[in-house]
Write a protein that holds these residues in place. Structure first.
Motif, mmCIF file in Angstrom:
data_model
loop_
_atom_site.group_PDB
_atom_site.id
_atom_site.type_symbol
_atom_site.label_atom_id
_atom_site.label_comp_id
_atom_site.label_asym_id
_atom_site.label_seq_id
_atom_site.Cartn_x
_atom_site.Cartn_y
_atom_site.Cartn_z
ATOM 1 N N GLY A 179 0.825 -1.239 -0.206
ATOM 2 C CA GLY A 179 -0.159 -0.085 -0.042
ATOM 3 C C GLY A 179 0.853 1.327 -0.032
ATOM 4 N N LYS A 180 2.039 1.279 0.777
ATOM 5 C CA LYS A 180 2.801 2.463 0.932
ATOM 6 C C LYS A 180 3.420 2.647 -0.578
ATOM 7 C CE LYS A 180 3.948 1.880 5.823
ATOM 8 N NZ LYS A 180 3.292 2.798 6.287
ATOM 9 N N ALA A 181 3.934 1.382 -1.152
ATOM 10 C CA ALA A 181 4.604 1.624 -2.466
ATOM 11 C C ALA A 181 3.633 2.261 -3.603
ATOM 12 C CB ALA A 181 5.186 0.252 -3.116
ATOM 13 N N THR A 182 2.466 1.606 -3.538
ATOM 14 C CA THR A 182 1.349 2.073 -4.503
ATOM 15 C C THR A 182 1.083 3.528 -4.283
ATOM 16 O OG1 THR A 182 0.539 0.000 -4.589
ATOM 17 C CG2 THR A 182 -0.776 1.732 -5.354
ATOM 18 N N ALA A 183 0.903 3.969 -3.045
ATOM 19 C CA ALA A 183 0.713 5.454 -2.728
ATOM 20 C C ALA A 183 1.833 6.225 -3.294
ATOM 21 C CB ALA A 183 0.269 5.602 -1.236
ATOM 22 N N PHE A 184 3.259 5.728 -2.980
ATOM 23 C CA PHE A 184 4.183 6.727 -3.380
ATOM 24 C C PHE A 184 4.310 6.767 -4.842
ATOM 25 C CE2 PHE A 184 8.348 7.690 -4.480
ATOM 26 C CZ PHE A 184 9.000 8.618 -3.659
ATOM 27 N N CYS A 185 4.110 5.741 -5.535
ATOM 28 C CA CYS A 185 4.358 5.934 -6.907
ATOM 29 C C CYS A 185 3.049 7.015 -7.251
ATOM 30 C CB CYS A 185 3.948 4.725 -7.578
ATOM 31 S SG CYS A 185 5.363 3.440 -7.576
ATOM 32 N N ASP A 186 1.607 6.882 -6.792
ATOM 33 C CA ASP A 186 0.852 7.612 -7.318
ATOM 34 C C ASP A 186 0.814 9.175 -7.127
ATOM 35 O OD1 ASP A 186 -1.782 8.648 -7.742
ATOM 36 O OD2 ASP A 186 -2.675 7.862 -5.936
ATOM 37 N N LEU A 187 1.357 9.443 -5.758
ATOM 38 C CA LEU A 187 1.614 10.466 -5.288
ATOM 39 C C LEU A 187 2.914 11.343 -5.927
ATOM 40 C CD1 LEU A 187 0.682 10.400 -1.570
ATOM 41 C CD2 LEU A 187 -0.724 11.429 -3.410
ATOM 42 N N GLN A 188 3.897 10.375 -6.168
ATOM 43 C CA GLN A 188 5.144 10.947 -6.687
ATOM 44 C C GLN A 188 4.706 11.631 -8.193
ATOM 45 O OE1 GLN A 188 7.871 8.277 -8.432
ATOM 46 N NE2 GLN A 188 9.674 9.386 -7.494
ATOM 47 N N THR A 189 3.963 10.807 -9.067
ATOM 48 C CA THR A 189 3.645 11.162 -10.182
ATOM 49 C C THR A 189 2.640 12.239 -10.155
ATOM 50 O OG1 THR A 189 3.643 8.949 -11.209
ATOM 51 C CG2 THR A 189 2.043 10.469 -12.433
ATOM 52 N N ARG A 190 2.031 12.438 -9.292
ATOM 53 C CA ARG A 190 0.986 13.761 -9.169
ATOM 54 C C ARG A 190 2.091 14.846 -8.906
ATOM 55 N NH1 ARG A 190 -3.559 15.900 -8.220
ATOM 56 N NH2 ARG A 190 -4.060 17.571 -6.310
ATOM 57 N N MET A 191 2.882 14.763 -7.964
ATOM 58 C CA MET A 191 3.864 15.899 -7.654
ATOM 59 C C MET A 191 4.601 16.335 -8.916
ATOM 60 S SD MET A 191 2.890 16.734 -4.649
ATOM 61 C CE MET A 191 2.197 15.889 -3.513
ATOM 62 N N ARG A 192 5.051 15.267 -9.703
ATOM 63 C CA ARG A 192 5.947 15.612 -10.763
ATOM 64 C C ARG A 192 5.121 16.635 -11.960
ATOM 65 N NH1 ARG A 192 10.759 13.942 -12.289
ATOM 66 N NH2 ARG A 192 10.242 15.350 -14.126
ATOM 67 N N THR A 193 3.493 16.363 -12.039
ATOM 68 C CA THR A 193 2.810 16.644 -12.812
ATOM 69 C C THR A 193 2.156 17.964 -12.652
ATOM 70 O OG1 THR A 193 1.023 15.115 -12.440
ATOM 71 C CG2 THR A 193 2.807 14.435 -14.050
#
Length: 352
Positions: free
Chosen positions: A170-184
């Protein structure tokens, strides 16, 4: 998704290594040298949640890399000498340069002692806000939030979304999701607003991160005095330069250089673009870097250095030493150019 991707890359690199194809590919794709890219150099953490693991290698792997480079008869040189060899077309021997981005304290504590063993020079690109202790390393703050929380609330389109972060997956999935959001997100102000709110809800002191992880100005002065160390610039705030106005991007590059030169009383000739991929640095940024007076500027695009790069000194590619692939079998693939050739669809040279 990312663990599967890493497994596929490992499998591809393994197949390439055991096929021996890198021996045949080196004369075509090896170029005249390489600029190796690192971030953190530090002992392996026992923390099972390490979404930024790609940004760190161990001192042992750095040592193994340097030994491999030296065993291949490759010169380890400064960026100034690389620039001289490119402009004078002096390609009698292949070369390697080693660079670290951001200005982390572990570059001094763990990387430099290893570089000294080989009398090998190192360039560290410092972010001036990090050195001043007021920068925002949002990717580290995001990791800290998710590591400490079993659930995370994020606002999207005016609605609150709950992310389950009670498990490693869950942490890994959330990180990928939020990292992409921050970069975009459209602007750096948007990134700062969202991360400040997220850190505030979870008790993370994001302002302390740069002070904890990065060399201060006093530490940088002592670090820069080592004859093996060159300090380059990495912008003022580590923002995505391509998202700034032309004046804003120019200010980030010029002010960072001026501040570092004033603090260290040394010339700053070399730049690394923050993030450094095609979404963060392009022709406009290359022109601005040249106008700011830099001698070279590096991207995070993957590639070896070829003679033609003498005409593209503001858009130099690098070879990443990635924490996910710390295996001796990857080293001949990196120094031969086979790994970056595979990544680039077997194009020999493409100006970034």
């Amino acid at each position: 998704m990312k663990p599967f991707r890493h497994q596929m890359i490992r499998a591809g690199l393994g197949a390439l290594y055991f096929s021996g194809a890198h021996y045949a590919l080196q004369p075509i794709f090896g170029g005249v040298g390489a600029i190796f890219m690192l971030h953190h150099v530090r002992p392996l953490s026992g923390n099972p949640f390490r979404p930024n693991h790609h940004l760190e290698v161990t001192p042992e792997f750095l040592r193994e890399t340097l030994a491999h480079v030296r065993a291949r008869g490759i010169d380890i040189i400064t960026l100034d000498e690389m620039h001289q060899r490119l402009t004078e077309r002096n390609f009698g021997r292949r070369f390697a340069c080693f660079t670290c981005d951001d200005g982390y304290r572990d570059n001094r504590d763990f990387a430099l002692p290893v570089m000294r063993e080989f009398e090998a020079p190192l360039t560290v690109y410092a972010t001036s806000d990090f050195a001043a202790g007021r920068g925002r390393l949002w990717w580290v703050a995001l990791e800290m939030v998710l590591a400490s929380a079993d659930r995370v609330e994020v606002e999207r389109d005016g609605a609150i979304q709950i992310l389950d972060t009670s498990t490693l997956q869950g942490k890994a999935t959330a990180f990928c999701d939020l990292q992409t959001r921050m970069r975009t997100l459209p602007t750096e102000a948007d990134v700062r607003r969202e991360m400040t709110a997220l850190c505030g809800r979870h008790g993370i002191d994001e302002a302390a991160i740069s002070r904890d992880l990065c060399l201060s100005w006093d530490e940088l002065r002592a670090f820069a005095a080592d004859p093996l160390v060159t300090i380059g610039a990495h912008s003022v705030s580590h923002c995505n330069l391509a998202k700034q106005s032309e004046a804003g991007a120019a200010e980030e590059m010029a002010s960072s250089r001026a501040r570092i030169e004033a603090e260290l009383q040394r010339p700053v000739r070399h730049l690394a673009y923050p993030y450094g991929d095609g979404d963060a640095a392009g022709p406009r940024e290359y022109e601005l870097a040249q106008a700011a007076g830099y001698t070279t500027a590096v991207t995070t695009r993957k590639g070896m250095i070829f003679p033609d790069h003498a005409g593209h000194l503001m858009a130099l590619p690098r070879v990443s030493l990635n924490g996910h692939y710390q295996n001796k079998h990857v080293l001949p693939l990196l120094t031969s150019g086979a790994a970056t050739a595979m990544w680039n669809g077997f194009r020999r040279f493409a100006a970034a």
